[in-house]
Design a protein around this motif. Structure first.
Motif, mmCIF file in Angstrom:
data_model
loop_
_atom_site.group_PDB
_atom_site.id
_atom_site.type_symbol
_atom_site.label_atom_id
_atom_site.label_comp_id
_atom_site.label_asym_id
_atom_site.label_seq_id
_atom_site.Cartn_x
_atom_site.Cartn_y
_atom_site.Cartn_z
ATOM 1 N N GLY A 1 0.794 -1.207 0.000
ATOM 2 C CA GLY A 1 0.000 0.000 0.000
ATOM 3 C C GLY A 1 0.829 1.260 0.000
ATOM 4 O O GLY A 1 0.328 2.338 0.310
ATOM 5 N N GLU A 2 2.106 1.119 -0.334
ATOM 6 C CA GLU A 2 2.998 2.270 -0.312
ATOM 7 C C GLU A 2 3.326 2.716 -1.731
ATOM 8 O O GLU A 2 4.473 2.860 -2.114
ATOM 9 N N ALA A 3 2.276 2.947 -2.537
ATOM 10 C CA ALA A 3 2.492 3.325 -3.933
ATOM 11 C C ALA A 3 3.220 4.654 -4.058
ATOM 12 O O ALA A 3 3.856 4.933 -5.065
ATOM 13 N N GLU A 4 3.118 5.490 -3.033
ATOM 14 C CA GLU A 4 3.798 6.785 -3.073
ATOM 15 C C GLU A 4 5.156 6.734 -2.369
ATOM 16 O O GLU A 4 5.768 7.772 -2.122
ATOM 17 N N ALA A 5 5.587 5.551 -2.009
ATOM 18 C CA ALA A 5 6.885 5.419 -1.349
ATOM 19 C C ALA A 5 7.988 5.936 -2.263
ATOM 20 O O ALA A 5 7.885 5.882 -3.488
ATOM 21 N N SER A 6 9.038 6.428 -1.673
ATOM 22 C CA SER A 6 10.135 6.990 -2.461
ATOM 23 C C SER A 6 10.911 5.888 -3.166
ATOM 24 O O SER A 6 10.923 4.724 -2.744
ATOM 25 N N LEU A 7 11.575 6.266 -4.246
ATOM 26 C CA LEU A 7 12.421 5.307 -4.933
ATOM 27 C C LEU A 7 13.615 4.933 -4.058
ATOM 28 O O LEU A 7 14.164 3.840 -4.187
ATOM 29 N N GLU A 8 13.983 5.829 -3.152
ATOM 30 C CA GLU A 8 15.048 5.501 -2.198
ATOM 31 C C GLU A 8 14.644 4.322 -1.323
ATOM 32 O O GLU A 8 15.468 3.465 -0.993
ATOM 33 N N ALA A 9 13.355 4.264 -0.951
ATOM 34 C CA ALA A 9 12.867 3.141 -0.142
ATOM 35 C C ALA A 9 12.969 1.838 -0.915
ATOM 36 O O ALA A 9 13.309 0.790 -0.350
ATOM 37 N N VAL A 10 12.695 1.899 -2.202
ATOM 38 C CA VAL A 10 12.809 0.698 -3.036
ATOM 39 C C VAL A 10 14.267 0.257 -3.116
ATOM 40 O O VAL A 10 14.581 -0.930 -3.003
ATOM 41 N N ALA A 11 15.161 1.228 -3.309
ATOM 42 C CA ALA A 11 16.588 0.897 -3.395
ATOM 43 C C ALA A 11 17.073 0.269 -2.092
ATOM 44 O O ALA A 11 17.847 -0.693 -2.107
ATOM 45 N N ARG A 12 16.622 0.807 -0.960
ATOM 46 C CA ARG A 12 17.025 0.238 0.343
ATOM 47 C C ARG A 12 16.521 -1.193 0.477
ATOM 48 O O ARG A 12 17.238 -2.069 0.957
ATOM 49 N N GLN A 13 15.277 -1.432 0.062
ATOM 50 C CA GLN A 13 14.705 -2.773 0.152
ATOM 51 C C GLN A 13 15.504 -3.755 -0.700
ATOM 52 O O GLN A 13 15.706 -4.904 -0.328
ATOM 53 N N ALA A 14 15.968 -3.276 -1.858
ATOM 54 C CA ALA A 14 16.742 -4.130 -2.763
ATOM 55 C C ALA A 14 18.208 -4.208 -2.375
ATOM 56 O O ALA A 14 18.964 -5.000 -2.960
ATOM 57 N N GLU A 15 18.603 -3.375 -1.429
ATOM 58 C CA GLU A 15 19.994 -3.310 -0.957
ATOM 59 C C GLU A 15 20.947 -2.930 -2.086
ATOM 60 O O GLU A 15 22.006 -3.536 -2.260
ATOM 61 N N VAL A 16 20.528 -1.923 -2.858
ATOM 62 C CA VAL A 16 21.394 -1.354 -3.890
ATOM 63 C C VAL A 16 21.373 0.158 -3.742
ATOM 64 O O VAL A 16 20.519 0.717 -3.059
ATOM 65 N N GLY A 17 22.299 0.820 -4.391
ATOM 66 C CA GLY A 17 22.344 2.265 -4.342
ATOM 67 C C GLY A 17 21.277 2.892 -5.224
ATOM 68 O O GLY A 17 20.807 2.281 -6.181
ATOM 69 N N ILE A 18 20.900 4.136 -4.902
ATOM 70 C CA ILE A 18 19.876 4.817 -5.682
ATOM 71 C C ILE A 18 20.335 5.024 -7.123
ATOM 72 O O ILE A 18 19.526 5.017 -8.057
ATOM 73 N N GLY A 19 21.646 5.165 -7.320
ATOM 74 C CA GLY A 19 22.168 5.313 -8.681
ATOM 75 C C GLY A 19 21.889 4.080 -9.518
ATOM 76 O O GLY A 19 21.595 4.191 -10.717
ATOM 77 N N THR A 20 21.994 2.909 -8.896
ATOM 78 C CA THR A 20 21.707 1.664 -9.606
ATOM 79 C C THR A 20 20.249 1.624 -10.034
ATOM 80 O O THR A 20 19.924 1.211 -11.159
ATOM 81 N N LEU A 21 19.353 2.057 -9.146
ATOM 82 C CA LEU A 21 17.932 2.081 -9.497
ATOM 83 C C LEU A 21 17.687 2.988 -10.695
ATOM 84 O O LEU A 21 17.007 2.606 -11.650
ATOM 85 N N TYR A 22 18.264 4.200 -10.654
ATOM 86 C CA TYR A 22 18.013 5.156 -11.737
ATOM 87 C C TYR A 22 18.618 4.700 -13.058
ATOM 88 O O TYR A 22 18.124 5.055 -14.126
ATOM 89 N N ARG A 23 19.691 3.914 -13.002
ATOM 90 C CA ARG A 23 20.260 3.400 -14.249
ATOM 91 C C ARG A 23 19.295 2.433 -14.932
ATOM 92 O O ARG A 23 19.224 2.369 -16.154
ATOM 93 N N HIS A 24 18.555 1.693 -14.131
ATOM 94 C CA HIS A 24 17.594 0.743 -14.689
ATOM 95 C C HIS A 24 16.245 1.398 -14.982
ATOM 96 O O HIS A 24 15.612 1.109 -15.999
ATOM 97 N N PHE A 25 15.815 2.258 -14.063
ATOM 98 C CA PHE A 25 14.486 2.864 -14.160
ATOM 99 C C PHE A 25 14.598 4.359 -13.881
ATOM 100 O O PHE A 25 14.537 4.787 -12.722
ATOM 101 N N PRO A 26 14.759 5.165 -14.917
ATOM 102 C CA PRO A 26 14.992 6.596 -14.722
ATOM 103 C C PRO A 26 13.808 7.351 -14.142
ATOM 104 O O PRO A 26 13.977 8.458 -13.612
ATOM 105 N N THR A 27 12.586 6.788 -14.213
ATOM 106 C CA THR A 27 11.406 7.448 -13.657
ATOM 107 C C THR A 27 10.565 6.429 -12.898
ATOM 108 O O THR A 27 10.705 5.215 -13.095
ATOM 109 N N ARG A 28 9.652 6.943 -12.053
ATOM 110 C CA ARG A 28 8.728 6.062 -11.348
ATOM 111 C C ARG A 28 7.855 5.308 -12.340
ATOM 112 O O ARG A 28 7.567 4.125 -12.168
ATOM 113 N N GLU A 29 7.430 6.016 -13.392
ATOM 114 C CA GLU A 29 6.567 5.384 -14.386
ATOM 115 C C GLU A 29 7.265 4.202 -15.056
ATOM 116 O O GLU A 29 6.646 3.177 -15.326
#
Length: 200
Positions: A34-62
């Motif tokens: 139910g955390e659809a508005e959760a930050s992408l930083e929260a997703v990166a923490r859950q995945a145990e990767v850096g936020i830069g890694t997330l943005y390299r794969h997915f540049p936007t929330r969409e």
């Protein structure tokens, strides 16, 4: 980045692919709570990767939401193929149960997936077609085996199941829908065999 490599025909590195899968799994867990508005930083923490890694794969929330949607549908399509060796009716039942689990993810991410649906109606249509095709594959096998009636389409069944899922808002909605889905499947099976004489 991995998405860009796939579109270009180049195969992503193994570690990049692992990171992508970890991010998708983590995002599904975060948003499904139910955390659809959760930050992408929260997703990166859950995945145990850096936020830069997330943005390299997915540049936007969409882009992230769309990837989750595609991944869930692809898993349903793959499951239909894996069930080819199962008993026909049970294969349909297992796929339907998995599809209801997919809707559970969508309900937990309703706000997020609404963004995807609004931005790409063509994607939503394509995903529906893939799910209809997957269920149709299993239904045809059951009908050919004489174990299910053949006068109802995969799309009709799918829309009925999705409707049942969204009609229930109680905490135990999934259990109730699974039970109703089983009744539906058994009804299709009974009609295929016809009424049995009393005493049998």
């Amino acid at each position: 980045m991995a998405d860009q490599l796939v579109r270009s025909g180049r195969k992503p590195r193994a570690d990049a692919q692992r990171n992508r899968e970890r991010l998708l799994e983590a995002a599904t867990q975060v948003f499904n709570q139910g955390e659809a508005e959760a930050s992408l930083e929260a997703v990166a923490r859950q995945a145990e990767v850096g936020i830069g890694t997330l943005y390299r794969h997915f540049p936007t929330r969409e882009a992230l939401f769309e990837a989750i949607y595609r991944r869930e549908v692809q898993q349903l399509v793959a499951l239909a193929e894996q069930l080819d060796n199962e008993a026909p009716v049970e294969a349909v039942r297992r796929w339907v149960h998995a599809m209801i689990g997919f809707v559970a993810v969508k309900k937990g991410m309703s706000a997020a997936l609404a963004v995807v649906a609004q931005s790409s109606s063509q994607l939503a249509v394509c995903m529906l077609e893939q799910m209809v095709g997957a269920l149709d594959r299993l239904l045809r096998r059951a009908v050919s085996a004489g174990e299910m009636r053949g006068d109802i389409s995969a799309e009709e069944i799918l829309r009925a199941l999705v409707g049942m899922c969204y009609m229930h808002d109680t905490p135990d909605w999934r259990r109730n829908v699974l039970r109703t889905a089983d009744v539906l499947i058994d009804g299709l099976r009974y009609a295929a065999r016809g009424p049995q004489p009393a005493g049998r």
